[in-house]
Design a protein around this motif. Structure first.
Motif, PDB file in Angstrom:
ATOM      1  N   GLY A  30       0.830  -1.206   0.000  1.00 35.18           N
ATOM      2  CA  GLY A  30       0.000   0.000   0.000  1.00 35.18           C
ATOM      3  C   GLY A  30       0.858   1.246   0.000  1.00 35.18           C
ATOM      4  N   SER A  31       1.938   1.190   0.750  1.00 38.33           N
ATOM      5  CA  SER A  31       2.873   2.312   0.815  1.00 38.33           C
ATOM      6  C   SER A  31       3.487   2.593  -0.554  1.00 38.33           C
ATOM      7  N   MET A  32       3.941   1.545  -1.227  1.00 40.73           N
ATOM      8  CA  MET A  32       4.566   1.716  -2.537  1.00 40.73           C
ATOM      9  C   MET A  32       3.562   2.255  -3.553  1.00 40.73           C
ATOM     10  N   ALA A  33       2.316   1.822  -3.467  1.00 40.57           N
ATOM     11  CA  ALA A  33       1.283   2.324  -4.380  1.00 40.57           C
ATOM     12  C   ALA A  33       1.029   3.814  -4.139  1.00 40.57           C
ATOM     13  N   ALA A  34       1.008   4.226  -2.887  1.00 39.41           N
ATOM     14  CA  ALA A  34       0.804   5.640  -2.570  1.00 39.41           C
ATOM     15  C   ALA A  34       1.989   6.482  -3.033  1.00 39.41           C
ATOM     16  N   TYR A  35       3.200   5.959  -2.886  1.00 42.40           N
ATOM     17  CA  TYR A  35       4.374   6.667  -3.408  1.00 42.40           C
ATOM     18  C   TYR A  35       4.286   6.806  -4.925  1.00 42.40           C
ATOM     19  N   GLU A  36       3.819   5.769  -5.597  1.00 38.40           N
ATOM     20  CA  GLU A  36       3.685   5.812  -7.057  1.00 38.40           C
ATOM     21  C   GLU A  36       2.694   6.905  -7.480  1.00 38.40           C
ATOM     22  N   GLU A  37       1.595   7.028  -6.742  1.00 36.73           N
ATOM     23  CA  GLU A  37       0.625   8.088  -7.035  1.00 36.73           C
ATOM     24  C   GLU A  37       1.252   9.467  -6.829  1.00 36.73           C
ATOM     25  N   ARG A  51       8.906  20.843  -5.724  1.00 37.66           N
ATOM     26  CA  ARG A  51       8.639  19.580  -6.409  1.00 37.66           C
ATOM     27  C   ARG A  51       9.859  18.677  -6.353  1.00 37.66           C
ATOM     28  N   ASP A  52      11.033  19.238  -6.603  1.00 33.75           N
ATOM     29  CA  ASP A  52      12.239  18.420  -6.647  1.00 33.75           C
ATOM     30  C   ASP A  52      12.628  17.867  -5.279  1.00 33.75           C
ATOM     31  N   VAL A  53      12.392  18.637  -4.216  1.00 33.23           N
ATOM     32  CA  VAL A  53      12.629  18.115  -2.859  1.00 33.23           C
ATOM     33  C   VAL A  53      11.684  16.947  -2.583  1.00 33.23           C
ATOM     34  N   LEU A  54      10.418  17.105  -2.964  1.00 34.19           N
ATOM     35  CA  LEU A  54       9.466  16.018  -2.762  1.00 34.19           C
ATOM     36  C   LEU A  54       9.840  14.788  -3.585  1.00 34.19           C
ATOM     37  N   LEU A  55      10.304  15.002  -4.812  1.00 29.13           N
ATOM     38  CA  LEU A  55      10.748  13.864  -5.630  1.00 29.13           C
ATOM     39  C   LEU A  55      11.915  13.139  -4.967  1.00 29.13           C
ATOM     40  N   ALA A  56      12.857  13.883  -4.437  1.00 28.84           N
ATOM     41  CA  ALA A  56      13.981  13.260  -3.732  1.00 28.84           C
ATOM     42  C   ALA A  56      13.463  12.416  -2.569  1.00 28.84           C
ATOM     43  N   GLN A  57      12.556  12.976  -1.799  1.00 26.81           N
ATOM     44  CA  GLN A  57      12.030  12.274  -0.633  1.00 26.81           C
ATOM     45  C   GLN A  57      11.293  10.997  -1.032  1.00 26.81           C
ATOM     46  N   VAL A  58      10.482  11.071  -2.084  1.00 26.14           N
ATOM     47  CA  VAL A  58       9.700   9.903  -2.505  1.00 26.14           C
ATOM     48  C   VAL A  58      10.615   8.806  -3.035  1.00 26.14           C
ATOM     49  N   TYR A  59      11.515   9.146  -3.926  1.00 26.61           N
ATOM     50  CA  TYR A  59      12.411   8.127  -4.477  1.00 26.61           C
ATOM     51  C   TYR A  59      13.253   7.475  -3.380  1.00 26.61           C
ATOM     52  N   LEU A  60      13.776   8.267  -2.470  1.00 28.43           N
ATOM     53  CA  LEU A  60      14.593   7.708  -1.391  1.00 28.43           C
ATOM     54  C   LEU A  60      13.751   6.860  -0.445  1.00 28.43           C
ATOM     55  N   ALA A  61      12.530   7.301  -0.152  1.00 30.06           N
ATOM     56  CA  ALA A  61      11.650   6.531   0.730  1.00 30.06           C
ATOM     57  C   ALA A  61      11.264   5.192   0.092  1.00 30.06           C
ATOM     58  N   ARG A  62      10.986   5.216  -1.209  1.00 30.90           N
ATOM     59  CA  ARG A  62      10.652   3.953  -1.886  1.00 30.90           C
ATOM     60  C   ARG A  62      11.823   2.982  -1.816  1.00 30.90           C
ATOM     61  N   TYR A  63      13.015   3.478  -2.067  1.00 30.94           N
ATOM     62  CA  TYR A  63      14.191   2.622  -2.000  1.00 30.94           C
ATOM     63  C   TYR A  63      14.392   2.097  -0.577  1.00 30.94           C
ATOM     64  N   GLU A  64      14.287   2.994   0.393  1.00 28.96           N
ATOM     65  CA  GLU A  64      14.497   2.617   1.788  1.00 28.96           C
ATOM     66  C   GLU A  64      13.466   1.594   2.245  1.00 28.96           C
ATOM     67  N   ASN A  65      12.199   1.801   1.892  1.00 30.42           N
ATOM     68  CA  ASN A  65      11.149   0.856   2.295  1.00 30.42           C
ATOM     69  C   ASN A  65      11.324  -0.498   1.632  1.00 30.42           C
TER      70      ASN A  65
END
Length: 106
Positions: A30-37, A51-65
């Motif tokens: 569910g987490s990965m699906a929400a990150y994808e959205e 936008r770019d800070v949020l993109l950094a956070q999302v990509y890093l969070a997806r990798y970390e999770n």
């Protein structure tokens, strides 16, 4: 910032918050699906610092999770997150990116 851009950034932020909450509850899929959205919304708007800070956070969070939950982490998430973190020079994102990158290289 246009109304549509602000709305998409807000939607992405909501999805990021939902993804983080789901990850804390152990719902990695569910987490990965929400990150994808969130990524879809963020990539729908033009480049900006926020936008770019949020993109950094999302990509890093997806990798970390993915790593944390023993899924096959997508190294491109780490690379994109690291790149966005470096470009924006956001201190928090940069520190996380450096930590994840060092762990990846080991």
């Amino acid at each position: 910032m246009t109304m549509l851009k602000a709305q998409l950034i807000s939607q992405a932020t909501d999805n990021i918050n939902e993804a983080n909450a789901l990850a804390q509850q152990g719902d990695v899929h569910g987490s990965m699906a929400a990150y994808e959205e969130a990524l879809k919304d963020l990539h729908s708007v033009g480049p900006s610092y926020d936008r770019d800070v949020l993109l950094a956070q999302v990509y890093l969070a997806r990798y970390e999770n993915a790593s944390k939950f023993k899924l096959s982490p997508d190294v491109s998430d780490l690379r994109y997150g690291y790149s966005y973190a470096k470009t924006t020079k956001d201190v928090e994102a940069r520190a996380l990116a450096e930590t994840l990158w060092q762990a990846y290289k080991e």
